[in-house]
Design a protein around this motif. Structure first.
Motif, PDB file in Angstrom:
ATOM      1  N   SER A  15       0.784  -1.297  -0.044  1.00 25.93           N
ATOM      2  CA  SER A  15       0.083   0.051   0.012  1.00 25.93           C
ATOM      3  C   SER A  15       0.971   1.161   0.020  1.00 25.93           C
ATOM      4  O   SER A  15       2.112   1.244   0.406  1.00 25.93           O
ATOM      5  CB  SER A  15      -0.914  -0.117   1.338  1.00 25.93           C
ATOM      6  N   VAL A  16       0.304   2.244  -0.261  1.00 30.08           N
ATOM      7  CA  VAL A  16       1.066   3.657  -0.269  1.00 30.08           C
ATOM      8  C   VAL A  16       1.457   3.916   1.373  1.00 30.08           C
ATOM      9  O   VAL A  16       2.706   4.243   1.250  1.00 30.08           O
ATOM     10  CB  VAL A  16       0.100   4.802  -0.625  1.00 30.08           C
ATOM     11  N   VAL A  19       4.844   1.602   1.680  1.00 26.40           N
ATOM     12  CA  VAL A  19       5.866   2.087   0.967  1.00 26.40           C
ATOM     13  C   VAL A  19       6.551   3.228   1.829  1.00 26.40           C
ATOM     14  O   VAL A  19       7.605   3.370   1.757  1.00 26.40           O
ATOM     15  CB  VAL A  19       5.387   2.609  -0.394  1.00 26.40           C
ATOM     16  N   ALA A  20       5.556   4.205   2.342  1.00 29.18           N
ATOM     17  CA  ALA A  20       5.972   5.472   3.157  1.00 29.18           C
ATOM     18  C   ALA A  20       6.833   4.869   4.273  1.00 29.18           C
ATOM     19  O   ALA A  20       7.790   5.544   4.782  1.00 29.18           O
ATOM     20  CB  ALA A  20       4.693   6.157   3.565  1.00 29.18           C
TER      21      ALA A  20
END
Length: 105
Positions: A15-16, A19-20
């Motif tokens: 998911s975003v 990744v963050a």
């Protein structure tokens, strides 16, 4: 984000937020490396790498990073594994991963 024990086959599996989280941890580890602070978070761990296409820079960066974190990496080429004989990477990987965990965990 819960990334513990998550197998990464593709960046699209993340998911975003995941990744963050990875990028935040990478920045922290980079600061520790530059400051000479020991960070062998992967000591006693083994990473099996399977590449369907040759990628020298990716392989070297993964092997170097894993080594700097205290781990051991194994490169499995498609020329010398079942992947080269038509077995899907995901299926092959699902049988290799437990071997790496059994050996060191």
């Amino acid at each position: 984000m819960g990334l513990k024990n998550k197998d990464l086959i593709s960046i699209h599996d993340l998911s975003v937020g995941e990744v963050a989280t990875i990028m935040d941890v990478a920045r922290k580890l980079k600061r520790m490396q530059k400051s000479g602070i020991p960070h062998e978070f992967l000591k006693g761990k083994t990473m099996a790498m399977i590449f369907s296409k040759a990628s020298t820079r990716t392989r070297v960066s993964f092997e170097t990073g894993f080594h700097q974190l205290g781990g051991h990496s194994i490169y499995l080429s498609d020329a010398t594994s079942q992947v080269g004989r038509g077995e899907p990477v995901k299926g092959y990987g699902s049988r290799i991963i437990p071997l790496c965990r059994w050996y060191h965990d």
